[in-house]
Scaffold this motif. Structure first.
Motif, mmCIF file in Angstrom:
data_model
loop_
_atom_site.group_PDB
_atom_site.id
_atom_site.type_symbol
_atom_site.label_atom_id
_atom_site.label_comp_id
_atom_site.label_asym_id
_atom_site.label_seq_id
_atom_site.Cartn_x
_atom_site.Cartn_y
_atom_site.Cartn_z
ATOM 1 N N THR A 171 0.835 -1.168 -0.006
ATOM 2 C CA THR A 171 -0.060 -0.140 0.096
ATOM 3 C C THR A 171 0.882 1.120 -0.084
ATOM 4 O O THR A 171 2.273 1.121 0.242
ATOM 5 C CB THR A 171 -1.021 0.194 1.469
ATOM 6 O OG1 THR A 171 -0.076 0.135 2.428
ATOM 7 C CG2 THR A 171 -1.682 -1.216 1.199
ATOM 8 N N VAL A 172 0.281 2.439 -0.119
ATOM 9 C CA VAL A 172 0.904 3.579 0.067
ATOM 10 C C VAL A 172 1.491 3.593 1.323
ATOM 11 O O VAL A 172 2.612 4.307 1.386
ATOM 12 C CB VAL A 172 0.170 5.002 -0.420
ATOM 13 C CG1 VAL A 172 0.581 6.144 -0.100
ATOM 14 C CG2 VAL A 172 -0.444 4.776 -1.805
ATOM 15 N N GLU A 176 5.605 4.393 2.143
ATOM 16 C CA GLU A 176 6.040 5.402 3.064
ATOM 17 C C GLU A 176 6.798 4.963 4.235
ATOM 18 O O GLU A 176 7.897 5.619 4.601
ATOM 19 C CB GLU A 176 4.750 6.218 3.514
ATOM 20 C CG GLU A 176 4.128 7.123 2.449
ATOM 21 C CD GLU A 176 4.910 8.065 1.703
ATOM 22 O OE1 GLU A 176 5.787 8.593 2.344
ATOM 23 O OE2 GLU A 176 4.712 8.266 0.462
ATOM 24 N N GLY A 177 6.472 4.018 4.728
ATOM 25 C CA GLY A 177 7.191 3.478 5.688
ATOM 26 C C GLY A 177 8.444 2.767 5.131
ATOM 27 O O GLY A 177 9.685 3.304 6.107
ATOM 28 N N GLU A 216 7.901 -7.857 -0.391
ATOM 29 C CA GLU A 216 8.976 -7.402 -0.789
ATOM 30 C C GLU A 216 9.598 -6.156 -0.156
ATOM 31 O O GLU A 216 10.845 -5.991 0.243
ATOM 32 C CB GLU A 216 8.974 -6.954 -2.333
ATOM 33 C CG GLU A 216 8.656 -8.339 -3.284
ATOM 34 C CD GLU A 216 8.339 -7.819 -4.692
ATOM 35 O OE1 GLU A 216 8.682 -8.674 -5.612
ATOM 36 O OE2 GLU A 216 7.694 -6.856 -4.712
ATOM 37 N N VAL A 217 8.654 -5.099 0.197
ATOM 38 C CA VAL A 217 8.833 -4.012 1.303
ATOM 39 C C VAL A 217 9.376 -4.714 2.533
ATOM 40 O O VAL A 217 10.470 -4.064 2.982
ATOM 41 C CB VAL A 217 7.632 -3.157 1.345
ATOM 42 C CG1 VAL A 217 7.814 -2.103 2.327
ATOM 43 C CG2 VAL A 217 7.115 -2.679 -0.017
ATOM 44 N N ASN A 218 8.916 -5.519 2.769
ATOM 45 C CA ASN A 218 9.358 -6.162 4.312
ATOM 46 C C ASN A 218 10.712 -6.726 4.009
ATOM 47 O O ASN A 218 11.623 -6.438 5.060
ATOM 48 C CB ASN A 218 8.317 -7.313 4.594
ATOM 49 C CG ASN A 218 7.095 -6.721 5.335
ATOM 50 O OD1 ASN A 218 6.768 -5.250 5.525
ATOM 51 N ND2 ASN A 218 5.961 -7.434 5.356
#
Length: 239
Positions: A171-172, A176-177, A216-218
């Motif tokens: 998510t956005v 942002e995180g 992937e972000v994690n």
């Protein structure tokens, strides 16, 4: 899948019948008709119909092509060679699209491995279909031709890959995180100063990825966390 029928006229090798059944099954087609096969049933057909014996066992044998396509609203004749006189000619992709649009019983008709379709068989159909190929070697094996047609039909119905993983997209807020975590790590390491324009640059960099997955972000944030913990001796991951 629409009710599309595959008709093999006078097939001479039972192995090709079995391979054609397998080609059909892999693309979701099940209606196979045989017109005056030279040798069928035969063990070679069973051997080649890997995972498609059900299609083979349900196949119907007819004495003539007209009998095999009598209940169809249209029939498409496959031929590797041009004819001086023929029905209208279409490429295989266009023919598959038209067949799917009809959404009624439609037949794709294939000729004998050696001689192809007779003129009488060709004119029993409304359209002559051509599979684009190397002009110097344009003749496909019977089962290969069936596979091409079945594939084109499948692509008209369902272009999605059934084996593709379905993951949760980031998510956005997730992104942002990540940006906040990147900034914290860059500042803590001395790689970035408060006046740096790196914030805009890495946003532009990550915007080139069509769709990040949350996992992937994690992964990236986990790496940043590990690097920061190793440098400072504590977890400095931002909330």
């Amino acid at each position: 899948m629409p009710p599309i029928r595959i008709v093999l006229c006078r097939p001479s090798h039972p192995g090709n019948i079995g391979a054609a059944a397998r080609a059909m099954k892999t693309m979701g087609l099940t209606d196979l008709r045989l017109v005056a096969p030279e040798r069928y049933p035969a063990p070679e057909a069973q051997w080649m119909a890997t995972h498609a014996v059900d299609v083979l066992e349900q196949a119907k044998v007819h004495a003539t092509l007209n009998e095999a396509i009598a209940d169809c609203v249209a029939a498409f004749a496959l031929s590797a060679r041009s004819r001086e006189w023929s029905p209208q000619v279409m490429d295989v992709r266009s023919a598959a699209a038209r067949a799917v649009e009809m959404n009624e019983k439609v037949a794709f008709v294939f000729g004998n491995e050696t001689a192809g379709l007779t003129n009488e068989e060709m004119f029993a159909c409304q359209t002559l279909v051509h599979i684009p190929a190397n002009p110097e070697a344009s003749s496909l094996n019977l089962a290969q031709a069936v596979q091409v047609v079945a594939y084109e039909v499948r692509m008209c119905v369902d272009v999605a890959m059934p084996f593709a993983r379905v993951e949760k997209r980031a998510t956005v807020d997730d992104l942002e995180g990540l940006y906040g975590h990147l900034e914290q790590a860059a500042m803590a390491s001395g790689f970035m100063t408060p006046q740096s324009r790196l914030r805009e640059r890495w946003r532009r960099l990550f915007s080139r990825v069509p769709a990040f997955e949350r996992e992937e972000v994690n992964i990236i944030r986990g790496l940043l966390k590990a690097l920061m913990s190793g440098k400072n001796g504590k977890d400095e991951r931002p909330e």
